[in-house]
Motif scaffolding. Structure first.
Motif, mmCIF file in Angstrom:
data_model
loop_
_atom_site.group_PDB
_atom_site.id
_atom_site.type_symbol
_atom_site.label_atom_id
_atom_site.label_comp_id
_atom_site.label_asym_id
_atom_site.label_seq_id
_atom_site.Cartn_x
_atom_site.Cartn_y
_atom_site.Cartn_z
ATOM 1 N N SER A 61 -30.233 -59.560 81.609
ATOM 2 C CA SER A 61 -29.642 -59.472 82.945
ATOM 3 C C SER A 61 -30.608 -60.015 83.992
ATOM 4 O O SER A 61 -30.208 -60.750 84.905
ATOM 5 N N ASP A 62 -31.878 -59.669 83.840
ATOM 6 C CA ASP A 62 -32.895 -60.160 84.777
ATOM 7 C C ASP A 62 -33.078 -61.667 84.651
ATOM 8 O O ASP A 62 -33.153 -62.386 85.663
ATOM 9 N N LEU A 63 -33.161 -62.153 83.422
ATOM 10 C CA LEU A 63 -33.367 -63.590 83.202
ATOM 11 C C LEU A 63 -32.208 -64.413 83.746
ATOM 12 O O LEU A 63 -32.411 -65.486 84.335
ATOM 13 N N LEU A 64 -31.004 -63.920 83.549
ATOM 14 C CA LEU A 64 -29.812 -64.664 83.954
ATOM 15 C C LEU A 64 -29.361 -64.337 85.368
ATOM 16 O O LEU A 64 -28.373 -64.876 85.855
ATOM 17 N N ASN A 65 -30.100 -63.419 86.008
ATOM 18 C CA ASN A 65 -29.786 -63.011 87.386
ATOM 19 C C ASN A 65 -28.360 -62.475 87.492
ATOM 20 O O ASN A 65 -27.575 -62.871 88.353
ATOM 21 N N ILE A 66 -28.053 -61.553 86.590
ATOM 22 C CA ILE A 66 -26.729 -60.935 86.536
ATOM 23 C C ILE A 66 -26.884 -59.432 86.716
ATOM 24 O O ILE A 66 -27.797 -58.823 86.148
ATOM 25 N N SER A 67 -25.998 -58.837 87.492
ATOM 26 C CA SER A 67 -26.051 -57.395 87.714
ATOM 27 C C SER A 67 -24.681 -56.776 87.487
ATOM 28 O O SER A 67 -23.658 -57.308 87.947
ATOM 29 N N HIS A 68 -24.659 -55.660 86.743
ATOM 30 C CA HIS A 68 -23.429 -54.908 86.521
ATOM 31 C C HIS A 68 -23.706 -53.427 86.777
ATOM 32 O O HIS A 68 -24.826 -52.955 86.525
ATOM 33 N N PRO A 69 -22.717 -52.666 87.252
ATOM 34 C CA PRO A 69 -22.898 -51.215 87.390
ATOM 35 C C PRO A 69 -23.279 -50.605 86.046
ATOM 36 O O PRO A 69 -22.898 -51.124 84.985
ATOM 37 N N SER A 70 -24.011 -49.506 86.074
ATOM 38 C CA SER A 70 -24.529 -48.908 84.849
ATOM 39 C C SER A 70 -23.426 -48.551 83.864
ATOM 40 O O SER A 70 -23.577 -48.725 82.652
ATOM 41 N N HIS A 71 -22.281 -48.063 84.352
ATOM 42 C CA HIS A 71 -21.216 -47.685 83.426
ATOM 43 C C HIS A 71 -20.611 -48.908 82.738
ATOM 44 O O HIS A 71 -20.197 -48.848 81.575
ATOM 45 N N VAL A 72 -20.571 -50.039 83.449
ATOM 46 C CA VAL A 72 -20.081 -51.281 82.851
ATOM 47 C C VAL A 72 -21.084 -51.786 81.822
ATOM 48 O O VAL A 72 -20.709 -52.194 80.713
ATOM 49 N N LEU A 73 -22.358 -51.722 82.174
ATOM 50 C CA LEU A 73 -23.401 -52.185 81.254
ATOM 51 C C LEU A 73 -23.377 -51.374 79.960
ATOM 52 O O LEU A 73 -23.548 -51.918 78.863
ATOM 53 N N ASP A 74 -23.139 -50.070 80.082
ATOM 54 C CA ASP A 74 -23.047 -49.222 78.888
ATOM 55 C C ASP A 74 -21.912 -49.684 77.980
ATOM 56 O O ASP A 74 -22.048 -49.696 76.751
ATOM 57 N N GLN A 75 -20.789 -50.071 78.579
ATOM 58 C CA GLN A 75 -19.650 -50.551 77.796
ATOM 59 C C GLN A 75 -19.980 -51.887 77.118
ATOM 60 O O GLN A 75 -19.576 -52.137 75.972
ATOM 61 N N LEU A 76 -20.710 -52.740 77.810
ATOM 62 C CA LEU A 76 -21.084 -54.037 77.241
ATOM 63 C C LEU A 76 -22.033 -53.848 76.062
ATOM 64 O O LEU A 76 -21.908 -54.533 75.035
ATOM 65 N N VAL A 77 -22.977 -52.926 76.217
ATOM 66 C CA VAL A 77 -23.915 -52.635 75.129
ATOM 67 C C VAL A 77 -23.165 -52.141 73.903
ATOM 68 O O VAL A 77 -23.417 -52.569 72.767
#
Length: 295
Positions: free
Chosen positions: A202-218
């Motif tokens: 996310s840091d490398l690609l300069n992308i940000s998602h809310p924590s609950h969305v990131l949990d779903q992606l993981v």
């Protein structure tokens, strides 16, 4: 870039990259085969979309440019027509790729023996006989491992993924690792800390998602989920290319060679690794960050 190294085999051709018009926000996933390519591509697709149900269609939407199966003008046209942020896959070492100062290069590696045994399974799951001389079905004489050790890094041998090709891949990536847009990842580290991998990307690609969305992606990128939905996540999944999409995600484990190689074979592998890599380089290539902590 005209001084790129040429990698030309029966399956791949690095000259195909000459037809790709690179954009500053492009993302390249660069790996030897069976080192986490599809996994990293899926993570990138999830992060770019922010959708845990995204239809990745990797072979079309995030194409393997090197492979000679599809006509390159058609691939280049499709890439040029894309209006979203693009990602592409390559099994060509970094010294054979066009280098852009802004595009991101994600180089993924795995213990060479794990990659080798995973490749053994893979060649039995695809309708292609190119590498039968390297991977005979009934290998009672141990030909496969001998070819793994004595195969060359380029040409026909390179596409069959011998140890020399993996080492060349790794050294080419390490030589460019001081660039801010070239990053090295290890399969073992991704396995140990998948959320951390998402955060780093996310840091490398300069992308940000809310924590609950990131949990779903993981969760979507876990091995169990990808295997359970193999038709969605396997390259060309659901199209009948592989004998089994599910078998593409065979186990996702490490230590596949344990008990399957003789002491002599393991020693021959070790001698070759030590001849081409420093102890620190070898430790990371085999075990990632954990290898360095025990070096």
């Amino acid at each position: 870039m005209t001084d790129r190294k040429l990698y030309l085999g029966p399956l791949t051709d690095s000259r195909r990259w000459d037809m790709v018009n690179i954009r500053p926000d492009d993302v390249f996933v660069v790996t030897p085969p069976k080192c986490g390519t599809t996994w990293m591509q899926t993570i990138v697709a999830l992060l770019l979309s922010g959708d845990p149900e995204v239809d990745t269609e990797l072979s079309v939407k995030m194409p393997w440019v090197d492979i000679r199966i599809r006509e390159m003008p058609e691939v280049a046209k499709r890439l040029d027509a894309m209006t979203h942020r693009r990602s592409m896959k390559s099994h060509t070492p970094m010294d054979g790729l066009p280098l852009d100062d802004q595009a991101q290069y994600l180089c993924v590696f795995r213990h060479p023996l794990d990659a080798h045994f995973s490749y053994r399974k893979h060649v039995r799951n695809i309708p292609m006989s190119l590498f039968d001389s390297f991977y005979p079905e009934d290998d009672i004489d141990g030909i496969t491992f001998r070819r793994f050790l004595d195969g060359g890094a380029e040409g026909f041998d390179g596409d069959a993924m011998p140890l020399a090709h993996i080492i060349q891949h790794y050294r080419a990536a390490v030589a460019l690792a001081d660039r801010p847009n070239v990053s090295l990842f290890h399969y073992a580290d991704m396995t140990r800390d998948l959320p951390g991998t998402f955060t780093k990307l996310s840091d490398l690609l300069n992308i940000s998602h809310p924590s609950h969305v990131l949990d779903q992606l993981v969760q979507a990128a876990t091995f169990n989920n990808m295997k359970a939905n193999a038709e969605r996540y396997a390259p060309s999944g659901g199209k009948g290319f592989m004998k089994s999409d599910t078998e593409f995600f065979h186990s996702g484990t490490s230590g596949k060679w344990d008990g399957k190689l003789t002491d002599k074979e393991v020693e021959a592998y070790s001698v070759m690794m030590d001849a081409h890599l420093t102890s620190e380089e070898r430790a990371w290539l085999e075990y990632g960050v954990k290898g360095l902590s025990h070096d």
